[in-house]
Write a protein that holds these residues in place. Structure first.
Motif, short mmCIF file in Angstrom:
data_model
loop_
_atom_site.label_atom_id
_atom_site.label_comp_id
_atom_site.label_asym_id
_atom_site.label_seq_id
_atom_site.Cartn_x
_atom_site.Cartn_y
_atom_site.Cartn_z
N ILE A 38 12.26 10.21 3.02
CA ILE A 38 12.49 8.97 2.29
C ILE A 38 12.99 7.68 3.07
N LEU A 39 14.22 7.95 3.70
CA LEU A 39 14.85 7.03 4.28
C LEU A 39 14.03 6.45 5.60
N ASN A 40 13.22 7.52 6.42
CA ASN A 40 12.43 7.09 7.58
C ASN A 40 11.42 6.30 7.13
N GLY A 97 11.50 3.57 5.59
CA GLY A 97 11.67 2.15 5.87
C GLY A 97 12.25 1.59 4.54
N SER A 98 12.69 0.32 4.29
CA SER A 98 13.33 -0.36 3.44
C SER A 98 12.21 -0.32 2.28
N LEU A 99 10.83 -0.62 2.58
CA LEU A 99 10.11 -0.79 1.33
C LEU A 99 9.86 0.32 0.57
N VAL A 100 9.87 1.51 1.33
CA VAL A 100 9.52 2.59 0.70
C VAL A 100 10.78 3.20 -0.42
N ILE A 101 11.96 3.09 0.28
CA ILE A 101 13.41 3.21 -0.37
C ILE A 101 13.32 2.22 -1.74
N ALA A 102 13.20 1.17 -1.55
CA ALA A 102 13.14 0.23 -2.65
C ALA A 102 12.06 0.57 -3.63
N ALA A 103 10.72 1.08 -3.11
CA ALA A 103 9.85 1.53 -4.14
C ALA A 103 10.35 2.72 -4.82
N PHE A 104 10.80 3.61 -4.24
CA PHE A 104 11.32 4.58 -4.97
C PHE A 104 12.49 4.26 -5.89
N LEU A 105 13.48 3.78 -5.70
CA LEU A 105 14.56 3.19 -6.43
C LEU A 105 14.09 2.42 -7.51
N LEU A 106 13.19 1.38 -7.23
CA LEU A 106 12.75 0.38 -8.38
C LEU A 106 11.96 1.34 -9.36
N GLY A 107 11.11 2.29 -8.83
CA GLY A 107 10.22 2.95 -9.78
C GLY A 107 11.11 3.92 -10.62
N GLY A 108 12.10 4.51 -9.89
CA GLY A 108 13.08 5.35 -10.88
C GLY A 108 13.64 4.68 -11.60
N ASP A 157 0.79 -1.20 -0.04
CA ASP A 157 0.09 0.03 0.07
C ASP A 157 0.82 1.32 -0.11
N ARG A 158 0.45 2.28 -0.80
CA ARG A 158 1.30 3.37 -0.97
C ARG A 158 0.90 4.47 -0.14
N LYS A 159 1.55 5.20 0.50
CA LYS A 159 0.84 6.48 1.38
C LYS A 159 1.33 7.58 0.65
N LEU A 160 0.33 8.37 -0.19
CA LEU A 160 0.80 9.58 -1.03
C LEU A 160 1.17 10.85 -0.23
N GLY A 161 0.89 10.68 1.19
CA GLY A 161 1.18 11.83 2.13
C GLY A 161 2.66 12.13 2.17
N LEU A 162 3.11 10.68 2.12
CA LEU A 162 4.75 10.87 2.01
C LEU A 162 5.34 11.62 0.98
N ILE A 163 4.64 11.61 -0.28
CA ILE A 163 5.25 12.21 -1.41
C ILE A 163 4.96 13.78 -1.25
N GLY A 164 4.07 14.20 -0.67
CA GLY A 164 3.70 15.67 -0.19
C GLY A 164 4.69 16.14 0.79
N ARG A 165 5.22 15.51 1.59
CA ARG A 165 6.17 15.98 2.61
C ARG A 165 7.45 16.23 1.93
N ILE A 166 7.93 15.09 1.07
CA ILE A 166 9.03 15.12 0.39
C ILE A 166 8.82 16.16 -0.68
N SER A 167 7.95 16.40 -1.43
CA SER A 167 7.85 17.47 -2.39
C SER A 167 7.98 18.92 -1.73
N ASP A 168 7.30 19.16 -0.52
CA ASP A 168 7.72 20.24 0.21
C ASP A 168 8.95 20.60 0.61
N ALA A 169 9.64 19.64 1.21
CA ALA A 169 11.08 19.66 1.25
C ALA A 169 12.13 20.26 0.24
N ILE A 170 11.75 19.48 -0.98
CA ILE A 170 12.46 19.77 -2.03
C ILE A 170 12.06 21.39 -2.64
#
Length: 176
Positions: free
Chosen positions: A124-126, A128-139, A99-112
């Protein structure tokens, strides 16, 4: 001269400078296109401070243009970073099946957008490993999806550019 004229003159000078830099760009169409492709691939990876390093490393390894590789990383900029990161995360989490939590994307976008790249990386690192893996695999997948057609497009563009530059050079020196 008022401030507006100075501003316009500055922009004209800058555009002229980049035009001359483009005209003097050296390398074969393959080298230039491959460099741009590596830049676009690296620009899709969610590793903002290290995208140029990845693009340059790929360019050195495959003997591609370093200048076009750096320019290709500009695909991820303040305007495009949100959709790139969003779709990296959505695609990666879909493939990994969680399950993806798009609220995480908003916090990352605000920081950027605030220029706090370290804070975005920590978010992103906070996750967890699944979130990091999802970002890297998707990228990586988005990078491949965008890199393949961009190579074909840039190869044709640079081939035309090199041909135009040669014809201009020949006509200038009276050989045509």
């Amino acid at each position: 001269m008022n401030g507006m004229d100075t501003w316009k003159t500055g922009i004209k000078r800058r555009l002229k400078y980049y035009y001359f830099r483009l005209i003097r760009l050296r390398g074969s169409a393959r080298e230039l296109a491959l460099g741009a492709t590596f830049g676009i691939f690296a620009g899709m990876l969610p590793i903002i401070p290290f995208q140029i390093i990845v693009a340059l490393a790929l360019s050195f390894f495959f003997k591609a243009s370093k200048i076009t590789a750096i320019a290709g990383t500009l695909i991820s900029n303040p305007v495009t970073i949100y959709p790139i990161y969003k779709y990296c995360y959505i695609l990666g989490s879909f493939i990994l099946g969680f399950d993806r939590k798009l609220g995480l994307i908003g916090r990352i976008s605000d920081a950027i957008h605030g220029g706090e790249y370290v804070s975005a990386a920590i978010t992103i690192l906070n996750g967890g490993s699944l979130v990091i893996a999802a970002f890297l695999l998707g990228g990586i997948i988005l990078g491949i999806i965008f890199a393949i057609p961009s190579y074909v497009s840039f190869f044709y563009l640079f081939k035309q550019f090199i041909s135009w530059r040669k014809s201009k050079k020949l006509s200038r020196y009276g050989k045509i």
